[in-house]
Design a protein around this motif. Structure first.
Motif, PDB file in Angstrom:
ATOM      1  N   ALA A  66      30.879 -23.349 -43.981  1.00  0.00           N
ATOM      2  CA  ALA A  66      30.253 -23.625 -45.277  1.00  0.00           C
ATOM      3  C   ALA A  66      28.764 -23.894 -45.120  1.00  0.00           C
ATOM      4  O   ALA A  66      27.941 -23.423 -45.913  1.00  0.00           O
ATOM      5  CB  ALA A  66      30.937 -24.817 -45.946  1.00  0.00           C
ATOM      6  N   ASP A  87      38.761 -18.875 -45.921  1.00  0.00           N
ATOM      7  CA  ASP A  87      37.362 -18.520 -46.198  1.00  0.00           C
ATOM      8  C   ASP A  87      36.614 -19.812 -46.508  1.00  0.00           C
ATOM      9  O   ASP A  87      36.247 -20.085 -47.649  1.00  0.00           O
ATOM     10  CB  ASP A  87      37.286 -17.541 -47.369  1.00  0.00           C
ATOM     11  N   TYR A  88      36.404 -20.616 -45.472  1.00  0.00           N
ATOM     12  CA  TYR A  88      35.851 -21.952 -45.662  1.00  0.00           C
ATOM     13  C   TYR A  88      34.385 -21.932 -46.095  1.00  0.00           C
ATOM     14  O   TYR A  88      33.884 -22.891 -46.672  1.00  0.00           O
ATOM     15  CB  TYR A  88      35.969 -22.766 -44.367  1.00  0.00           C
ATOM     16  N   ALA A 112      32.919 -19.710 -48.206  1.00  0.00           N
ATOM     17  CA  ALA A 112      32.705 -19.279 -49.584  1.00  0.00           C
ATOM     18  C   ALA A 112      33.241 -20.320 -50.561  1.00  0.00           C
ATOM     19  O   ALA A 112      34.049 -21.174 -50.205  1.00  0.00           O
ATOM     20  CB  ALA A 112      33.397 -17.938 -49.817  1.00  0.00           C
ATOM     21  N   LEU A 113      32.785 -20.222 -51.798  1.00  0.00           N
ATOM     22  CA  LEU A 113      33.324 -21.091 -52.842  1.00  0.00           C
ATOM     23  C   LEU A 113      34.735 -20.650 -53.185  1.00  0.00           C
ATOM     24  O   LEU A 113      34.988 -19.463 -53.441  1.00  0.00           O
ATOM     25  CB  LEU A 113      32.454 -21.037 -54.089  1.00  0.00           C
ATOM     26  N   ASN A 114      35.656 -21.594 -53.189  1.00  0.00           N
ATOM     27  CA  ASN A 114      37.046 -21.327 -53.559  1.00  0.00           C
ATOM     28  C   ASN A 114      37.336 -21.949 -54.917  1.00  0.00           C
ATOM     29  O   ASN A 114      36.657 -22.881 -55.343  1.00  0.00           O
ATOM     30  CB  ASN A 114      37.991 -21.925 -52.512  1.00  0.00           C
ATOM     31  N   ASP A 150      33.790 -25.656 -51.335  1.00  0.00           N
ATOM     32  CA  ASP A 150      33.796 -24.994 -50.037  1.00  0.00           C
ATOM     33  C   ASP A 150      34.042 -26.045 -48.960  1.00  0.00           C
ATOM     34  O   ASP A 150      34.459 -27.171 -49.263  1.00  0.00           O
ATOM     35  CB  ASP A 150      32.489 -24.225 -49.810  1.00  0.00           C
ATOM     36  N   ASN A 184      27.152 -20.551 -44.324  1.00  0.00           N
ATOM     37  CA  ASN A 184      27.110 -19.657 -45.480  1.00  0.00           C
ATOM     38  C   ASN A 184      26.182 -20.170 -46.571  1.00  0.00           C
ATOM     39  O   ASN A 184      25.407 -19.414 -47.153  1.00  0.00           O
ATOM     40  CB  ASN A 184      28.516 -19.481 -46.051  1.00  0.00           C
ATOM     41  N   SER A 185      26.243 -21.467 -46.836  1.00  0.00           N
ATOM     42  CA  SER A 185      25.469 -22.034 -47.937  1.00  0.00           C
ATOM     43  C   SER A 185      24.004 -22.221 -47.591  1.00  0.00           C
ATOM     44  O   SER A 185      23.142 -22.093 -48.448  1.00  0.00           O
ATOM     45  CB  SER A 185      26.081 -23.389 -48.341  1.00  0.00           C
TER      46      SER A 185
END
Length: 525
Positions: A499, A62-63, A65-67, A87, A502-503
């Protein structure tokens, strides 16, 4: 292991260098070998954590989203929280930091500059590592600012104590420029807190919370961030501290400065300024692009005017970071992906060039290119490595530098819809001219230092020898990555693209459609 990394995977590698520094403070100064071993063990342990994070990150798949998110209370009275997460944008830069710092420790093993004080030097290096890793992991504006500022004093002392003849001037100039930019950045952070609907420093909530801020206010707030991050990049005309700092800094200081510290500014644009204030970013984008292409040409012309090898590489950073900022200014997924790749590529290539410049200085006791020459005769392996890095820096296809420049130029052809195509296509042409100038100054540098026969004063000098084992160990990972990322750039793009999407997708979509401007106008902007 996965649960442990989710809870502690970011906090431990962030603060482990500080723990190592505290341990070193308790050990007498004359135990030099022990200090070196502690610094090396600490930085290698941090790098091991980086590898574990990378493996778990890939496993999470899940690149975007924040991990490894950590969200804890910190300073309740000002609503600041301890929020960490990475991310696909921040992890490559964090891993670059975790790689470069132990390589700097290895390189400096027998290369400590005067005054000879490995204890203090390595302690500063460890504190720098904490500040750099923390900046890439922070998800709260106050926490981000604290880590962003942690790097200031260690680098100031590294330049001011272990630097060259004009070290005090360079250190003070570096300190004042970056402190001024940081002050404006902090004012912008506070303005966001008071103007945003939610009244928070949480970077995950601020994009939505800041949507209600009037457009005119957003433009001013973004301007403060632009100056703060722009000084750190550094962008033209805020760049004048960089050549002095690079020239006077010790080799390891120059490597850290080029490989990681400059990326704190560009990362700030991608992580903070653009996602939170997209409409203001669209207003500023043409000016950012203009300053970026001026920096590309100015940096290249500055390189052609230099006679000092280290100062030439320093001016080349102004040009290369111009390509990064050009990609960012397009406000497109493609451009920002190119910018993130450019940050990593510049860190690898320019870090290597500063390593090489330091080794040349140690052997010849000068970086005056008019006195150098014949490196391929006296130290052939080092000469070929210098040639390889010069080819990577000028953007030769098949090496990492190409993917740091070509996509940024290509992205300028189709900027975000609200930006003027004619303007950015003009920037594209100017930036392309910068690549030609880059080939000119890098090939000229290579001809002056590596080709020909050694000058008479160095012809029989026993101090001029080929690369040592420590140098090979310190350089090999960077050289390998320059090739790997050049041949297979998707290795990095696969992580950054989700990322970026998404971001930044919501804000970039609103910028493309112009909807954000309508919303801002409706709110009285």
């Amino acid at each position: 292991m996965g649960e442990f990394l989710n809870d502690w995977g970011l906090s431990i590698p962030t603060f482990l260098p500080v723990i190592g520094a505290v341990v070193m403070m308790l050990i007498p100064k004359d135990r030099e070998q022990l200090h070196k071993l502690i610094a090396l063990a600490t930085t290698v342990a941090v790098a091991v954590f980086g590898v574990l994070l990378l493996i778990q990150f890939i496993d999470n798949d899940d690149y975007g989203a924040l991990n490894f998110v950590v969200d804890k209370g910190w300073i309740d009275i000002i609503d600041a929280r301890y929020i960490m997460g990475v991310d696909g944008i921040s992890l490559p830069l964090m891993l670059l930091t975790m790689l470069v710092v132990p390589l700097c420790v290895i390189y400096s093993w027998n290369h400590f500059p005067e005054p000879h004080n490995p204890k203090a030097f390595l302690i500063l290096l460890l504190i720098l590592e904490t500040g750099m890793i923390g900046t890439f992991a922070a998800q709260d504006l106050i926490l981000f600012f604290v880590f962003f500022e942690v790097v200031l004093l260690p680098m100031y002392f590294m330049i001011g104590v272990w630097g060259g003849e004009n070290r005090r001037y360079a250190a003070i100039k570096f300190f004042l420029y970056t402190l001024f930019g940081s002050a404006l950045m902090l004012v912008s952070f506070l303005a966001l807190y008071f103007l945003a609907d939610a009244g928070t420093f949480d970077m995950r909530l601020l994009p939505e919370a800041a949507a209600g801020i009037a457009k005119s206010s957003q433009v001013w707030v973004f301007g403060g961030m632009f100056l703060g991050f722009g000084v750190k990049v550094p962008m033209f005309p805020f760049h004048t501290w960089l050549p002095d700092a690079h020239t006077e800094a010790p080799t390891v200081g120059s490597v850290i400065l080029a490989a990681v510290l400059l990326k704190l500014g560009t990362y700030g644009f991608v992580r903070v300024a653009i996602p939170i204030l997209p409409e203001a970013a669209a207003e500023w984008a043409p000016y950012i692009g203009l300053l970026a292409v001026i920096g590309i040409i100015y940096g290249a012309l500055g390189c052609l005017a230099q006679r000092d090898l280290k100062r030439l590489v320093a001016f080349s950073s102004v040009a290369h970071m111009g390509f990064v900022m050009l990609g960012i200014s397009t406000l497109t997924d493609f451009g920002i992906n190119a910018a993130v790749f450019g940050m990593v590529a510049h860190g690898l290539i320019t870090g290597m060039l500063f390593f090489l410049a330091g080794s040349v200085k140690e052997r010849y006791h000068t970086l005056d290119m008019s006195r150098l020459g014949g490196l391929l005769v006296q130290a052939p392996r080092m000469g070929w490595i210098l040639g390889f890095c010069a080819m990577a820096s000028l953007g030769l296809p098949g090496l990492a530098g190409f993917w740091g420049e070509f996509p940024a130029i290509l992205a300028s052809y189709n900027p975000a819809e609200v930006l003027a195509e004619e303007t950015f296509r003009s920037y594209m042409v100017i930036a392309a001219l910068g690549t030609v100038l880059a080939a000119g100054y890098l090939l000229w540098m290579l001809q002056k230092t590596a080709f020909g026969t050694p000058k008479e004063e160095f012809a029989d000098d026993p101090r001029v020898h080929d690369a040592t084992v420590a140098e090979y160990v310190a350089w090999a990972p960077l050289l390998i990555l320059i090739v790997v990322l050049g041949v297979y750039p998707n290795l990095l793009f696969e992580a950054t693209d989700p990322a970026v999407t998404n971001s930044l997708s919501d804000c970039l979509d609103s910028v493309r459609s112009g909807a954000c401007f309508d919303a801002a106008a409706g709110s009285g902007g």
